[in-house]
Motif scaffolding. Sequence first.
Motif, PDB file in Angstrom:
ATOM      1  N   GLN A   1       2.617  10.051  -9.609  1.00 26.17           N
ATOM      2  CA  GLN A   1       2.253  10.041 -11.027  1.00 26.17           C
ATOM      3  C   GLN A   1       1.131  11.032 -11.313  1.00 26.17           C
ATOM      4  O   GLN A   1       1.144  11.726 -12.322  1.00 26.17           O
ATOM      5  CB  GLN A   1       1.796   8.634 -11.443  1.00 26.17           C
ATOM      6  N   SER A   2       0.145  11.079 -10.418  1.00 28.02           N
ATOM      7  CA  SER A   2      -1.058  11.861 -10.720  1.00 28.02           C
ATOM      8  C   SER A   2      -1.061  13.241 -10.089  1.00 28.02           C
ATOM      9  O   SER A   2      -1.733  14.140 -10.570  1.00 28.02           O
ATOM     10  CB  SER A   2      -2.295  11.099 -10.235  1.00 28.02           C
ATOM     11  N   GLY A   3      -0.339  13.386  -8.998  1.00 25.69           N
ATOM     12  CA  GLY A   3      -0.405  14.650  -8.264  1.00 25.69           C
ATOM     13  C   GLY A   3      -1.525  14.667  -7.238  1.00 25.69           C
ATOM     14  O   GLY A   3      -1.924  15.733  -6.776  1.00 25.69           O
ATOM     15  N   SER A   4      -2.021  13.514  -6.844  1.00 23.55           N
ATOM     16  CA  SER A   4      -3.149  13.477  -5.895  1.00 23.55           C
ATOM     17  C   SER A   4      -2.719  13.870  -4.486  1.00 23.55           C
ATOM     18  O   SER A   4      -3.560  14.174  -3.655  1.00 23.55           O
ATOM     19  CB  SER A   4      -3.786  12.082  -5.880  1.00 23.55           C
ATOM     20  N   ALA A   5      -1.441  13.818  -4.200  1.00 23.62           N
ATOM     21  CA  ALA A   5      -0.929  14.301  -2.927  1.00 23.62           C
ATOM     22  C   ALA A   5       0.436  14.926  -3.208  1.00 23.62           C
ATOM     23  O   ALA A   5       1.041  14.659  -4.243  1.00 23.62           O
ATOM     24  CB  ALA A   5      -0.794  13.171  -1.915  1.00 23.62           C
ATOM     25  N   THR A   6       0.888  15.745  -2.288  1.00 21.17           N
ATOM     26  CA  THR A   6       2.142  16.463  -2.496  1.00 21.17           C
ATOM     27  C   THR A   6       3.187  15.975  -1.502  1.00 21.17           C
ATOM     28  O   THR A   6       2.988  16.078  -0.297  1.00 21.17           O
ATOM     29  CB  THR A   6       1.917  17.977  -2.296  1.00 21.17           C
ATOM     30  N   TYR A   7       4.247  15.424  -2.015  1.00 19.92           N
ATOM     31  CA  TYR A   7       5.362  15.007  -1.171  1.00 19.92           C
ATOM     32  C   TYR A   7       6.646  15.639  -1.705  1.00 19.92           C
ATOM     33  O   TYR A   7       6.811  15.776  -2.912  1.00 19.92           O
ATOM     34  CB  TYR A   7       5.543  13.485  -1.205  1.00 19.92           C
TER      35      TYR A   7
ATOM     36  N   ARG B   1       3.784   1.582  -1.476  1.00 17.40           N
ATOM     37  CA  ARG B   1       4.261   1.755  -2.844  1.00 17.40           C
ATOM     38  C   ARG B   1       3.143   2.268  -3.736  1.00 17.40           C
ATOM     39  O   ARG B   1       3.336   3.161  -4.558  1.00 17.40           O
ATOM     40  CB  ARG B   1       4.794   0.424  -3.377  1.00 17.40           C
ATOM     41  N   SER B   2       1.959   1.714  -3.557  1.00 15.18           N
ATOM     42  CA  SER B   2       0.826   2.109  -4.391  1.00 15.18           C
ATOM     43  C   SER B   2       0.516   3.587  -4.203  1.00 15.18           C
ATOM     44  O   SER B   2       0.306   4.314  -5.173  1.00 15.18           O
ATOM     45  CB  SER B   2      -0.388   1.250  -4.031  1.00 15.18           C
ATOM     46  N   GLN B   3       0.491   4.045  -2.966  1.00 14.46           N
ATOM     47  CA  GLN B   3       0.166   5.448  -2.725  1.00 14.46           C
ATOM     48  C   GLN B   3       1.287   6.357  -3.249  1.00 14.46           C
ATOM     49  O   GLN B   3       1.017   7.369  -3.887  1.00 14.46           O
ATOM     50  CB  GLN B   3      -0.065   5.711  -1.230  1.00 14.46           C
TER      51      GLN B   3
ATOM     52  N   LEU C   1       3.487   5.788  -5.632  1.00 14.56           N
ATOM     53  CA  LEU C   1       3.473   5.792  -7.097  1.00 14.56           C
ATOM     54  C   LEU C   1       2.281   6.577  -7.623  1.00 14.56           C
ATOM     55  O   LEU C   1       2.427   7.476  -8.458  1.00 14.56           O
ATOM     56  CB  LEU C   1       3.358   4.359  -7.604  1.00 14.56           C
ATOM     57  N   GLY C   2       1.105   6.198  -7.138  1.00 16.30           N
ATOM     58  CA  GLY C   2      -0.114   6.824  -7.646  1.00 16.30           C
ATOM     59  C   GLY C   2      -0.132   8.321  -7.394  1.00 16.30           C
ATOM     60  O   GLY C   2      -0.530   9.101  -8.256  1.00 16.30           O
ATOM     61  N   ALA C   3       0.322   8.721  -6.218  1.00 10.00           N
ATOM     62  CA  ALA C   3       0.282  10.143  -5.877  1.00 10.00           C
ATOM     63  C   ALA C   3       1.299  10.934  -6.691  1.00 10.00           C
ATOM     64  O   ALA C   3       1.009  12.032  -7.174  1.00 10.00           O
ATOM     65  CB  ALA C   3       0.540  10.323  -4.385  1.00 10.00           C
TER      66      ALA C   3
ATOM     67  N   ASP D   1       8.463  16.778  -8.409  1.00  8.37           N
ATOM     68  CA  ASP D   1       7.643  17.980  -8.374  1.00  8.37           C
ATOM     69  C   ASP D   1       7.797  18.790  -7.091  1.00  8.37           C
ATOM     70  O   ASP D   1       7.013  19.697  -6.841  1.00  8.37           O
ATOM     71  CB  ASP D   1       6.163  17.604  -8.561  1.00  8.37           C
TER      72      ASP D   1
ATOM     73  N   GLU E   1       0.829  -1.209   0.000  1.00 11.77           N
ATOM     74  CA  GLU E   1       0.000   0.000   0.000  1.00 11.77           C
ATOM     75  C   GLU E   1       0.864   1.259   0.000  1.00 11.77           C
ATOM     76  O   GLU E   1       0.513   2.260  -0.610  1.00 11.77           O
ATOM     77  CB  GLU E   1      -0.960  -0.012   1.189  1.00 11.77           C
TER      78      GLU E   1
END
Lengths: 936, 451
Positions: free
Chosen positions: B92-98, B84-86, B88-90, B321, B82
């Motif tokens: 790739q998409s920009g759904s969260a900012t790290y 890795r999934s978050q 990667l997904g975040a 980013d 989970e």
Amino acid sequence: MTRFDPRGRVNRALLVGVSTYDFTEPPHGVPGDLPAVEHNLDLFQDTLAGGGVFGAADVTVARSPSLDDFDRVLRTAAEEAEGLLLLYFAGHGAIPSAGDELFLQMRNASVIAGGHAVFPGAEMFTTVLTWLASSPAERIVVVLDCCFAGNAAWIWEHFRDKRRVLLLMSVQANHRTDAGDGGTPTPFTSELLHLLAAPGELGFRDVSDALRKRMTEGPHETLRGEPWTPQSRAEHDEDVLVSAREAAVVHRPGPSHGRGGGPPVPGRPGAGQPSATPPRGTRGRSGGRPDRGRNGPVRPEAKRPRPPHGTGGGAVPPEQADAVRTPVPHRPRTPHRAPGHAAAAVPAGPVTARPRRSSAPLRAARRLAGRAGTWGAVLTALLSLTATGLGVYALTGLAGGSSDCAPALELRVLTDPDLEATVGAAAEAYLTSDANTTGDGCRRSGITVYSAGSADAVAALRRESGDWHEPRDEGPNPQRDIGPQPDVWIPASRADVARVTDGQDTDALARLEPDDGALAYSPIVLAVPTVLAADSLDERVGGPLTGMVDALRERHAHAEVRRPDPEFADAALLATIGLYGTGADPGRVEREVAPPGPPSPTAAGLLCALPDDDAVDNRTAALVPEFLMRSGVGCDRTTRSPRTAQYPGDVPGLEPVFVRVRWEGADLDRAARDEAAAGFGAWLAGAGGRAAFGAAGFRAADTGRDLLDPDGIADGVLPAPSLLIESAGRDAMETALRKYRDARGPGRVLFLLDSSGSMAGLWRGPSGGPGLLKESLGGLGGRDEYGVWAVADSARDRPYETLLPFGPHSRGSARAAIDAGARIRDAEADPYAALVAALGEMAERGADDDRPQLIVHLTDDEDAGRLTGARLEDVLSRARLTGVPITTVSLVGGGCDAGRPGALISTAGGGRCLDADDELGTGLSAEVARTGTGEQ
Amino acid sequence: MIRRLAALLALLLLAACTGGGNGPHEEPPADVQGDIVVAGGRDVTGKNGIRQQLIDAWNRRQERDGTGYRARLVELPGSADEQRSQLLGALQSGSATYDVVLLDVTWVPEFAAAGLVRPLPDDVLDSDVVESVAGTARWDGDVYAVPFNSDVGLLYYRRDHLRDGGVQRTDLRGGLDWRELEAMADSLDENPPEGYEKGWTTQLAAYEGRTVNAVEAFASAVPGLALTDADGHYDATVEELTAGIAELRRRTQAPYLLQDAVHSDEAAALADFAKGRTAFLRHWPYAYFTLHRTLTAAELGVAPLPGQAVLGGQNLAVTKDSKRPGKAQELIRYLTGEESERCLLDAGFAATRASAYEDDSVRCTVPAASPSPSGESADRTPRDPAGRPAYARGILLPALRRAVQRPRTALYGAFTQTFTGRLGPLFGDSPPGDAALAAALDEALRKALPD
């Protein structure tokens, strides 16, 4: 593998291109002329002439032949070839509705549409293969550049004499393609000729692999918007040398294998090329200049719509063709279908463009191409730079010797805990399916399936999407406690979507887009031990759940009913709707279905827990979704009481629905993510998904509600119970959840936080004692009462200090009090004295009501030595007597092993024991939330 | 080789076309003041929040200097899948900012190849970083991450069992091979101590633990076998796989392996060993701390794993980013500096720097919650005179230096899923032969890592 080398043999190449058609008007004409094909022929002829395999005299070009003319030249070529026979066809292709034949449409082709479409003036590919197979040629290579070319693969596979035949097809089956700019060759042939223009020896497999790679990586799409993926077929050990062009600049040592004189610049054939010999028996001609022959001059890049590259079932009428001709990335497409035309097997589903990554050499070369203009220039530049190394490079790169699959786009898929196994198995199948695989064998998307408590997931999407997007220090952290921000949510009921959206904050950062239909269906059943089950069908199907439960208890006084945790999975909440029925007292119901100790979180967990005690298993009915009668039996314990499903008529069933979740600001790969999610959604809704849900025991979501796998009827399940139950409603679910939480009133929780010196190593951070305690406060609302004791021998008169006095608190003030007072004491702890005091306190508080109570003991077990023998027995008996559950949270491993005090104490009072081998935060939060009412 | 040459030439050509350049590392744009969000998995191994403590210490320094920056740790779920999934997904998409992400060592190629994390200057990996560990931070010739905490397979053993079982040698710190381990297990079978069942246990359930154990067997059987080449493409033969499978089969055969190991993860194997069901346990360094809570130094020993051991651990990387990549890099340098690594070592992690193990002048001064002198002690871990875990210098550091990596590929997820799944029949009721299983594995890996 053997590669047939045709050099020195009598070889023949027949190049057939139909650029001009006699009939192009509706209703019986083909979609239009194909001026690009004329360029195909010119360039192909030139390329072959320099390729080192065919002499100029070996190549025959047939330009827009009629069917009769085509048959004639085909026969001639087949008769003459002894080594390699190459047939190339470019023109319109058509298929009947079954898609099991491919018609190559010649100049005089027409279409008679209908249920059984007829294609006069076209040659069946089966016939073409049969003619070719009559040839004495040792190997036969067929190249098809037309719509539906891939449908030839099926025919090849069923062709008896296919061993000698190697087949290259421009596009996958059932797909149409755009013929491209009328001023240039068609895209497929253009790419093919680029490859054939490379120096060195190229086999059929080299070319087909590299071609597939180039096409799928390039900007090309089929008219359905899918990646354009050329296909090839050959027996597994067959290969043929198709080109052996001498390097133009690089002079490798050793004798040349080539025969023909190659062009000085590969990929730019044309000027200075030796002409092919005049064709025999055709109306075509040699040379590089287009000559329309009887068909007239080449039309300029016509203003009229460019037709797709074929007709037939899925053909697009000319007036529609323009609308779909140019790939428009990121825009969903609708498959076009010509009214009245035979229906081709065109899978539905909008698909858009996706970025693709090339292999390193190709990427590098393509970057150069962008600067230098053409591939020819690229190769020239590379070849002119170095000698041998780059000669080899060009060959390696073009032959597709290695491939870099880009890391796949990751889809985060959240689902209901009862569905996790099924959705997980489906995702695993999808990941390696053709639908998720590019022509290079790369995965289009990666998927991680996870689950979270359904009530928590609904609450987080409804009002914590901001925290999910960006968790703050002291606020909720759904990223940790729920899981990744889902791109796809598959709740067990559509009502969950309404539960989210109807109460969603106006500034919510997650937006839901549910699919119209459900993916599958599974009714909630009362799984009764068969010896106790109702006998008649009337009793078994359709009655209200409460009636079924009452009847069961009347038949067998000791029978019990169990239901999993309604907070955790929808199936249990749906069952609760039935249990509360109309007017039942939730408090009474819960006393009847709540076993000692915590409920099983999931229905599968319940079915596996019951057989742990044979007596319990034999007398207990379980409220579970029907599909688990088939797939919920893989428990550690292999013997179990056989069960019979009874189908209540007032409990809505599971209807998992595919919901796309869009996050505000998540725009970096919006189109690709949409496409990936849509691809998975379409697969789930299609045959792949049906197979996965069917294997798990689900039914179809349509009105018939048949079992998706009729051959896999589990014992105790009725094939067709004929239930007419409405889908779950938002209000019904919300009401049932609220009643469940209120059933026993607000809760009381007393936390005992071991604050002895030994806790120092387990104190800091969110996973330390105070951190875990604070995290679990989220399950307590304003009406719940709770307090915190710091357990250590530091106070004079008692075994604890009060950190937070017992009573209702706001979460913020409770956290502040803990932050201010929680510290390691310079002392040991006396868990015995603290637990006895806590049990006394809770017994007193709960003396006058039946509200849920809980004692939480967070400890490192360092002082467990003070909790042995008579002291331990005393605690156990007090716990049993008061009935107050004690949840032990042991911050070290093995704290809950059999025989350890924590395990014994938890069991005595009906609480849980959690140790460092568990997910402590999640486990403790669940226990506390079950006791409290939470925020409502 | 050809690919590398081609890539090199292509790069030269590009450079020529664009009139040269400064290499692949561009100067980061000016940072924007604000929070530096560090995302990483929840630490479930009970290390007293040392990561948070280090971040707190850095924040105090920023506050003191008035920089306007503050680091903030966002915890992700405990499940590595989970996490890795978050991540990667975040990203790739920009759904969260790290700004900074904590990556398992096996994820570095994937995040680097996908362009989700930035190349870092080479000097973030100075010579103090253990070379094998530093290798986990590079991909395709660039440095993309900095090792934060490492991990390596170790062999724990019950000294009391060996003694009770009549084994002469009860100090195995000098190492042993599998033959010696089997001989000791044979001896224990003849004189079984109370509660003893089988020789050893490990993690063979169908998850990453099985991949780790299998890679250790494969790398032991075929020296130098990496399964992938430098580009991450599949690179093994059926013969090599056959040898690897034969070794894995030998290690896991019934006379020596606790059968529950086939369904065990880290926690289950640890519990079985702590209960005394086996004399040996393959596990990670954190077990040293966990086991010493219940076992004494007379009962517990730790030795190098026989054969090859696999590296684990997490690395820190700066996201593509991030609006404050310069400061994020500074934070990473702090978190992976000499003192921080010493703190991590003392708290129970495997440090990534040799100085943490060897240089007594490097100390952890980050204030931690510690018991007062008169209180009971939380720490039962044996320590050397300088305060390090007693096994750190003599066992852990050499083990790290000798350890091998799991296959390095940008498609690691597909690799490990295939590898774990295809090896499953080996532990089933009717396991296939070595060669047959190797052929099936070879075919599956070719598909999972296409070339």
